[in-house]
Design a protein around this motif. Structure first.
Motif, PDB file in Angstrom:
ATOM      1  N   ILE A   1       1.495  10.609   2.253  1.00 30.39           N
ATOM      2  CA  ILE A   1       2.562  11.583   1.983  1.00 30.39           C
ATOM      3  C   ILE A   1       3.750  11.341   2.907  1.00 30.39           C
ATOM      4  O   ILE A   1       4.920  11.401   2.495  1.00 30.39           O
ATOM      5  N   VAL A   2       3.458  11.050   4.178  1.00 28.34           N
ATOM      6  CA  VAL A   2       4.534  10.749   5.125  1.00 28.34           C
ATOM      7  C   VAL A   2       5.287   9.493   4.717  1.00 28.34           C
ATOM      8  O   VAL A   2       6.529   9.415   4.809  1.00 28.34           O
ATOM      9  N   ALA A   3       4.566   8.479   4.238  1.00 30.01           N
ATOM     10  CA  ALA A   3       5.212   7.236   3.806  1.00 30.01           C
ATOM     11  C   ALA A   3       6.089   7.454   2.585  1.00 30.01           C
ATOM     12  O   ALA A   3       7.097   6.753   2.404  1.00 30.01           O
ATOM     13  N   MET A   4       5.734   8.432   1.724  1.00 27.94           N
ATOM     14  CA  MET A   4       6.580   8.743   0.578  1.00 27.94           C
ATOM     15  C   MET A   4       7.850   9.474   1.004  1.00 27.94           C
ATOM     16  O   MET A   4       8.924   9.263   0.417  1.00 27.94           O
ATOM     17  N   ILE A   5       7.740  10.326   2.019  1.00 34.36           N
ATOM     18  CA  ILE A   5       8.916  11.071   2.478  1.00 34.36           C
ATOM     19  C   ILE A   5       9.860  10.164   3.254  1.00 34.36           C
ATOM     20  O   ILE A   5      11.093  10.259   3.119  1.00 34.36           O
ATOM     21  N   PHE A   6       9.303   9.283   4.068  1.00 33.93           N
ATOM     22  CA  PHE A   6      10.110   8.353   4.867  1.00 33.93           C
ATOM     23  C   PHE A   6       9.786   6.918   4.440  1.00 33.93           C
ATOM     24  O   PHE A   6       9.029   6.217   5.118  1.00 33.93           O
ATOM     25  N   PRO A   7      10.320   6.475   3.316  1.00 39.80           N
ATOM     26  CA  PRO A   7       9.986   5.123   2.823  1.00 39.80           C
ATOM     27  C   PRO A   7      10.588   4.040   3.702  1.00 39.80           C
ATOM     28  O   PRO A   7      11.604   4.235   4.368  1.00 39.80           O
ATOM     29  N   GLY A   8       9.924   2.903   3.699  1.00 39.90           N
ATOM     30  CA  GLY A   8      10.387   1.763   4.469  1.00 39.90           C
ATOM     31  C   GLY A   8       9.385   0.635   4.379  1.00 39.90           C
ATOM     32  O   GLY A   8       8.198   0.838   4.052  1.00 39.90           O
ATOM     33  N   LYS A   9       9.849  -0.561   4.664  1.00 37.51           N
ATOM     34  CA  LYS A   9       8.985  -1.726   4.557  1.00 37.51           C
ATOM     35  C   LYS A   9       7.862  -1.690   5.593  1.00 37.51           C
ATOM     36  O   LYS A   9       6.702  -1.960   5.276  1.00 37.51           O
ATOM     37  N   THR A  10       8.186  -1.314   6.827  1.00 37.27           N
ATOM     38  CA  THR A  10       7.183  -1.328   7.895  1.00 37.27           C
ATOM     39  C   THR A  10       6.105  -0.286   7.655  1.00 37.27           C
ATOM     40  O   THR A  10       4.898  -0.580   7.756  1.00 37.27           O
ATOM     41  N   ILE A  11       6.509   0.929   7.327  1.00 34.27           N
ATOM     42  CA  ILE A  11       5.520   1.987   7.120  1.00 34.27           C
ATOM     43  C   ILE A  11       4.667   1.706   5.881  1.00 34.27           C
ATOM     44  O   ILE A  11       3.480   2.061   5.833  1.00 34.27           O
ATOM     45  N   THR A  12       5.240   1.034   4.874  1.00 34.56           N
ATOM     46  CA  THR A  12       4.456   0.671   3.695  1.00 34.56           C
ATOM     47  C   THR A  12       3.404  -0.375   4.035  1.00 34.56           C
ATOM     48  O   THR A  12       2.253  -0.297   3.576  1.00 34.56           O
ATOM     49  N   LEU A  13       3.780  -1.357   4.833  1.00 36.71           N
ATOM     50  CA  LEU A  13       2.820  -2.376   5.255  1.00 36.71           C
ATOM     51  C   LEU A  13       1.687  -1.779   6.082  1.00 36.71           C
ATOM     52  O   LEU A  13       0.512  -2.115   5.890  1.00 36.71           O
ATOM     53  N   VAL A  14       2.030  -0.866   6.996  1.00 33.92           N
ATOM     54  CA  VAL A  14       1.005  -0.239   7.820  1.00 33.92           C
ATOM     55  C   VAL A  14       0.076   0.612   6.968  1.00 33.92           C
ATOM     56  O   VAL A  14      -1.158   0.570   7.116  1.00 33.92           O
ATOM     57  N   TYR A  15       0.665   1.385   6.075  1.00 34.13           N
ATOM     58  CA  TYR A  15      -0.144   2.246   5.198  1.00 34.13           C
ATOM     59  C   TYR A  15      -1.067   1.421   4.305  1.00 34.13           C
ATOM     60  O   TYR A  15      -2.272   1.733   4.166  1.00 34.13           O
ATOM     61  N   ALA A  16      -0.557   0.361   3.690  1.00 36.49           N
ATOM     62  CA  ALA A  16      -1.376  -0.471   2.812  1.00 36.49           C
ATOM     63  C   ALA A  16      -2.465  -1.204   3.585  1.00 36.49           C
ATOM     64  O   ALA A  16      -3.594  -1.359   3.097  1.00 36.49           O
ATOM     65  N   SER A  17      -2.160  -1.632   4.801  1.00 44.31           N
ATOM     66  CA  SER A  17      -3.177  -2.314   5.620  1.00 44.31           C
ATOM     67  C   SER A  17      -4.306  -1.361   5.993  1.00 44.31           C
ATOM     68  O   SER A  17      -5.490  -1.729   5.930  1.00 44.31           O
ATOM     69  N   CYS A  18      -3.952  -0.135   6.379  1.00 39.50           N
ATOM     70  CA  CYS A  18      -4.991   0.858   6.702  1.00 39.50           C
ATOM     71  C   CYS A  18      -5.834   1.186   5.477  1.00 39.50           C
ATOM     72  O   CYS A  18      -7.063   1.331   5.565  1.00 39.50           O
ATOM     73  N   GLY A  19      -5.199   1.298   4.321  1.00 44.35           N
ATOM     74  CA  GLY A  19      -5.956   1.581   3.102  1.00 44.35           C
ATOM     75  C   GLY A  19      -6.897   0.456   2.725  1.00 44.35           C
ATOM     76  O   GLY A  19      -8.050   0.691   2.328  1.00 44.35           O
ATOM     77  N   ALA A  20      -6.430  -0.786   2.832  1.00 47.36           N
ATOM     78  CA  ALA A  20      -7.297  -1.919   2.509  1.00 47.36           C
ATOM     79  C   ALA A  20      -8.492  -1.987   3.457  1.00 47.36           C
ATOM     80  O   ALA A  20      -9.626  -2.259   3.030  1.00 47.36           O
ATOM     81  N   LEU A  21      -8.254  -1.726   4.740  1.00 45.03           N
ATOM     82  CA  LEU A  21      -9.352  -1.743   5.708  1.00 45.03           C
ATOM     83  C   LEU A  21     -10.349  -0.632   5.439  1.00 45.03           C
ATOM     84  O   LEU A  21     -11.581  -0.844   5.468  1.00 45.03           O
ATOM     85  N   LEU A  22      -9.854   0.581   5.145  1.00 39.70           N
ATOM     86  CA  LEU A  22     -10.747   1.716   4.909  1.00 39.70           C
ATOM     87  C   LEU A  22     -11.629   1.493   3.680  1.00 39.70           C
ATOM     88  O   LEU A  22     -12.847   1.720   3.719  1.00 39.70           O
ATOM     89  N   PHE A  23     -11.047   1.032   2.590  1.00 40.80           N
ATOM     90  CA  PHE A  23     -11.846   0.853   1.379  1.00 40.80           C
ATOM     91  C   PHE A  23     -12.708  -0.406   1.444  1.00 40.80           C
ATOM     92  O   PHE A  23     -13.684  -0.517   0.689  1.00 40.80           O
ATOM     93  N   SER A  24     -12.404  -1.313   2.337  1.00 40.71           N
ATOM     94  CA  SER A  24     -13.327  -2.418   2.586  1.00 40.71           C
ATOM     95  C   SER A  24     -14.600  -1.899   3.245  1.00 40.71           C
ATOM     96  O   SER A  24     -15.720  -2.311   2.901  1.00 40.71           O
ATOM     97  N   ILE A  25     -14.440  -0.973   4.190  1.00 37.79           N
ATOM     98  CA  ILE A  25     -15.617  -0.344   4.806  1.00 37.79           C
ATOM     99  C   ILE A  25     -16.371   0.487   3.765  1.00 37.79           C
ATOM    100  O   ILE A  25     -17.609   0.514   3.749  1.00 37.79           O
ATOM    101  N   TYR A  26     -15.626   1.153   2.899  1.00 44.90           N
ATOM    102  CA  TYR A  26     -16.274   1.932   1.836  1.00 44.90           C
ATOM    103  C   TYR A  26     -17.082   1.031   0.893  1.00 44.90           C
ATOM    104  O   TYR A  26     -18.136   1.439   0.381  1.00 44.90           O
TER     105      TYR A  26
END
Length: 334
Positions: free
Chosen positions: A260-285
């Motif tokens: 939600i924060v990444a949608m309110i404050f869009p940007g290349k860096t925050i998108t990369l961080v958000y996508a990296s955290c998501g990929a790591l989390l669902f890899s553990i899942y």
């Protein structure tokens, strides 16, 4: 008439081995084992039998011996981990449902935990068979929407179809997750899973059509390599990821807030961080859900009746890993 009857001993006297030979002479067949009881009061009436040691007890007239103890079905001796072997009579008594060395045990949710290796292997084959069909449908939609220009333009001009697919996906997902009877009883479980897969595949196809073809192919290849490696790791590792359910749930909540924060404050860096955290989390899942499926030495496992639920979990993990990898590639290429 024997010496015993002609010259009985005094009351309360029972001869030992040496006294027997001295008092009566050696009698053939009379027990003379060391340690034979010589305590006073032992019966010494005339006519006492000479045919060996007396039986341990005298059967009472009318007494019926109890039947032999047969272990109950599924009984496992403590500490052995194996069930009793069954005779033909026991198999006839229990029927053909007896599973052999390791019987089924009732789970907490009313189902049955799969402790037998053959049942576990069959369950895994069924889950991966369903998952393979889901992935085949999804890959077909992604390829169709990525390489066919007319279809790509059509779905971009009619966004209502995407929202309709989203509504179908949400309804089917909530129904299968919350209603145990729906996901366990055929053919209703297959109908809901098929509708969910079609809706999800359509949405993924629309999302993939907004990226370059090269980025989609790269994301698909990386997703396949990551999922294959994580699956092999989940089967071979001694670490038990099934105990991380609470921590993973908290991580998903944090990831949603971060999104939600990444949608309110869009940007290349925050998108990369958000996508990296998501990929790591669902890899553990993915590792977590795989170990829930294979059971064995892990603390928690899924009942063999929940093959639809297990396939759904693995499918959602793979889909999310693909989307986050695609987001990382797209954001890195701006």
């Amino acid at each position: 008439m024997t010496t015993w009857q002609q010259n009985p001993p005094p009351a309360g006297f029972y001869p030992g081995q040496q006294d027997q030979q001295n008092y009566y002479g050696a009698q053939p067949g009379y027990p003379a084992q060391p340690g034979y009881p010589t305590q006073p009061g032992y019966p010494a009436q005339p006519g006492y039998p000479n045919q060996g040691y007396p039986p341990p007890y005298t059967a009472t007239p009318g007494f019926v011996a109890p039947p032999p103890v047969v272990p109950p079905y599924g009984h496992v001796p403590p500490g052995s981990g194996q069930a009793y072997s069954t005779s033909p009579n026991q198999q006839a008594m229990y029927g053909s449902s007896y599973v052999g060395e390791e019987p089924l045990t009732e789970g907490a949710d009313g189902g049955f935990e799969f402790t037998d290796k053959s049942i576990r292997r069959g369950f895994i084959r069924k889950v991966y068979g369903i998952l393979g069909v889901q992935l085949l449908i999804t890959v077909s939609f992604i390829a169709w929407f990525t390489f066919h220009e007319a279809t790509k333009r059509y779905v971009h001009q009619h966004q209502g179809i995407w929202w309709a697919a989203f509504a179908v996906m949400i309804v089917c997902l909530i129904t299968m997750a919350c209603c145990g009877d729906v996901r366990r009883k055929a053919p209703m479980n297959f109908i809901f899973l098929f509708l969910f897969t079609l809706a999800e595949a359509f949405m993924l196809g629309v999302a993939s059509s907004t990226y370059d073809t090269e980025a989609v192919l790269m994301a698909a290849g990386l997703c396949a390599a990551v999922c294959f490696g994580l699956t092999i790791f989940a089967f071979q590792t001694k670490w038990d990821f099934t105990v991380l359910s609470g921590a993973l749930f908290v991580a998903v909540i944090i990831l949603m807030i971060f999104g939600i924060v990444a949608m309110i404050f869009p940007g290349k860096t925050i998108t990369l961080v958000y996508a990296s955290c998501g990929a790591l989390l669902f890899s553990i899942y993915l590792v977590y859900d795989t170990q829930l499926m294979i059971g064995g030495k892990h603390k928690y496992s899924i009942s063999p009746e929940e093959y639809i639920f297990a396939a759904l979990n693995l499918y959602l993990d793979i889909v999310n890993i693909f989307l986050y990898i695609l987001t990382i590639i797209g954001a890195s290429r701006d």
